[in-house]
Design an enzyme around this catalytic site. Structure first.
Site, PDB file in Angstrom:
ATOM      1  N   SER A  60      -2.923  -4.682   7.864  1.00  0.00           N
ATOM      2  CA  SER A  60      -1.758  -4.025   7.265  1.00  0.00           C
ATOM      3  C   SER A  60      -0.574  -3.863   8.207  1.00  0.00           C
ATOM      4  O   SER A  60       0.518  -3.487   7.757  1.00  0.00           O
ATOM      5  CB  SER A  60      -2.156  -2.659   6.702  1.00  0.00           C
ATOM      6  N   TYR A 151      -0.069   5.041  -0.996  1.00  0.00           N
ATOM      7  CA  TYR A 151      -0.266   3.726  -0.397  1.00  0.00           C
ATOM      8  C   TYR A 151      -0.700   2.736  -1.467  1.00  0.00           C
ATOM      9  O   TYR A 151      -1.674   2.971  -2.182  1.00  0.00           O
ATOM     10  CB  TYR A 151      -1.328   3.830   0.690  1.00  0.00           C
ATOM     11  N   ASN A 153      -1.147  -1.454  -1.668  1.00  0.00           N
ATOM     12  CA  ASN A 153      -1.034  -2.729  -0.968  1.00  0.00           C
ATOM     13  C   ASN A 153      -0.203  -3.752  -1.729  1.00  0.00           C
ATOM     14  O   ASN A 153       0.530  -4.537  -1.130  1.00  0.00           O
ATOM     15  CB  ASN A 153      -2.434  -3.275  -0.684  1.00  0.00           C
ATOM     16  N   ASP A 487     -11.285  -3.777  -0.076  1.00  0.00           N
ATOM     17  CA  ASP A 487     -10.587  -3.614   1.191  1.00  0.00           C
ATOM     18  C   ASP A 487     -11.524  -2.895   2.162  1.00  0.00           C
ATOM     19  O   ASP A 487     -12.588  -2.408   1.772  1.00  0.00           O
ATOM     20  CB  ASP A 487      -9.307  -2.798   0.938  1.00  0.00           C
TER      21      ASP A 487
END
Length: 525
Positions: A60, A151, A153, A487
């Site tokens: 990330s 958050y 992605n 993830d």
């Protein structure tokens, strides 16, 4: 003790404090690397040593590079807002802007968390087709864009998809030409296939007690959320570039690190792929990266012209290691633990009304200190320190639990969130077994009573999830653990809040976790 001696002591302790196959660290002061060190094995089975040239999944940390490409190509990011809308064809709400995607203020549910509701196992293959399918299927947001932080992605995957479409070139070509070559990140590349690294490097799961084993990943990362591979030397080049351009207000990093706000003007602690925080009283920008077996952290303190990079090919905390190195540089001794305080009366189970998520507060638990409480709300337990006024706080994040005459308040400034928690203790009702369907997802949840223990499993377009034991935490409140996700970081426990009709029969579930919230499931049997 001299700076060199302090750093040497920390470097000698890192392999024992953060046990695993290997690691590498760098410390840069005034644009020069004063520490460049690696130890252990990039591949323990093949006896390939971990060196500063070892290729590593920075995951990330990729996000800041994606945002840098966006700012260079489109100084006015509003020019891309229509592109964002076009990639969310089923969205019933007003689409977020490109800038809100850059700041994790989009309101989108994280697509790797949603993948679990569609039945994805940790080892599931997840590539371009699955990513496009989940993103295009988005029907609702979890908050009004710009008002909160969460958050997600795919914010950065959408941005890189837009960049590719606008330029007619792959993300790999764009980031090579726009950042890697100008900065001197000579061996950085797009490490799309998470099953292998070209130089044989391996990521590991496990611990000393159970042993370390190669981590199995099924992700295929080609986009701007987490796809970059880079060596320690590549990351040193990035930090050197940051220092060399520090006095140019139009430099890439200066623009990435500029102050960010929410729509109400409140300062935001995240923007353009960088977290903003204070460490040891100094402003810091940073970001970590993780996939099973791979953990990284880079941070920069502009006032000190100081950068730290930590890479582990195992699941120890690189953020803690970076903080140890910073403390050594400043000659700051580790503080003694706080004085023992009695257990607060407000421990227990609550419901956070805005997100619909459970909040569990306990005085004791794995890793808790003598004057701490564990807050289970987001992706993992947060340890808060008890204060003399009856509150509990986490200094770095600003998270706070505060009792008042109205009840117990949860304050999360990084999320722009402050809410009065709803108590939710009580004995669990046991009439929850059945089949449930979520129309927004087109996904199923089956709950089975297996000899008096309740298990839940999700199913959808990505398969059938394994059965996970449900844990009762309130009258109509259960959690479904998710110890492993697609993830690295699992999305946190899923809260299952059961709803009932006037005859007290279960009619459905409101299900969510910190990364993906408020999915409505109706009972079908």
């Amino acid at each position: 003790m001299s700076l060199t001696a302090r750093l040497d002591r920390v470097l000698q302790s890192l392999p024992q404090s953060y046990v695993g196959p290997g690691g590498a660290v760098a410390v840069l002061k005034d644009g020069k690397a004063i520490v460049r060190h690696a130890w252990g094995w990039a591949n323990a089975e093949r006896r390939i040593p971990f060196t500063p040239q070892t290729l590593f999944r920075i995951c990330s940390i990729t996000k800041q590079f994606t945002c840098g490409l966006m700012l260079d190509a489109f100084p006015d990011l509003s020019a891309l807002d229509a592109d964002v809308t076009a990639r969310l064809p089923l969205l019933k709400d007003k689409a977020p802007t490109a800038r809100q995607l850059c700041h994790n203020q989009s309101g989108l549910q994280d697509y790797w968390a949603v993948a679990m509701l569609h039945g994805a196992l940790a080892e599931t293959s997840f590539g371009n087709r699955e990513a496009a399918r989940l993103i295009a299927a988005t029907r609702a947001l979890q908050f009004t864009p710009g008002t909160r932080y969460s958050y997600a992605n795919q914010n950065f995957r959408i941005l890189s998809d837009i960049l590719e479409a606008r330029h007619g070139r792959s993300y790999a070509e764009l980031v090579r030409a726009g950042i890697f070559d100008p900065v001197g990140m000579d061996t950085a590349f797009i490490a799309a296939d998470t099953r292998a690294m070209p130089d044989g490097g391996e990521g590991y799961e496990g611990d000393v007690a159970s042993g370390f084993r190669p981590a199995v990943n099924g992700m295929f990362w080609a986009g701007g959320d987490a796809s970059i591979g880079a060596s320690l030397d590549d990351m040193i080049a990035w930090e050197t570039h940051i220092d060399a351009t520090r006095d140019d207000p139009d430099s890439l990093y200066q623009r990435l690190a500029a102050p960010v706000t929410f729509s109400d003007g409140a300062p935001a602690a995240y923007g353009f792929g960088l977290a903003r925080e204070t460490m040891f009283g100094r402003t810091t920008t940073r970001h970590g990266g993780a996939l099973r077996g791979w953990r990284s952290q880079r941070l920069h303190m502009p006032s000190e012209r100081l950068s730290v990079v930590v890479l582990f090919n195992h699941n120890a905390s690189p953020g803690d290691a970076a903080k140890e190195l910073i403390a050594a540089i400043f000659g700051i001794a580790q503080p003694e633990g706080p004085a023992e305080l009695p257990a607060p009366a407000w421990t227990g189970t609550y419901l956070e009304p805005e997100t619909g998520l459970s909040v569990r507060l306990s005085k004791s638990g794995p890793g808790s200190g003598p004057s701490t409480v564990l807050l289970r709300y987001a992706t993992g337990p947060d340890e808060l320190t008890l204060q003399a006024d009856g509150s509990a706080t986490q200094e770095e994040s600003g998270v706070r639990i505060r009792p008042s005459a109205e009840g117990l308040w949860l304050e999360r400034p990084q999320d722009n969130q402050r809410s009065l928690l709803v108590p939710n203790d009580g004995t669990a009702m046991l009439d929850i077994a059945g089949r449930y369907h979520c129309a927004d997802l087109g996904a199923e949840l089956s709950i089975i009573d297996a000899g008096g223990a309740f298990y839940g499993a999700c199913a959808g377009i990505l398969g059938d999830w394994r059965m996970e034991m449900l844990q009762p935490i309130g009258r109509d409140l259960w959690v479904m653990p998710c110890p492993r996700g697609v993830d690295h970081f699992p999305p946190g426990d899923w809260t299952l809040a059961f709803t009932r009709d006037t005859a007290n029969r279960v009619t459905g579930i409101e299900l969510g976790c910190w990364l993906a919230r408020r999915f409505i499931y109706g009972r079908e049997d």
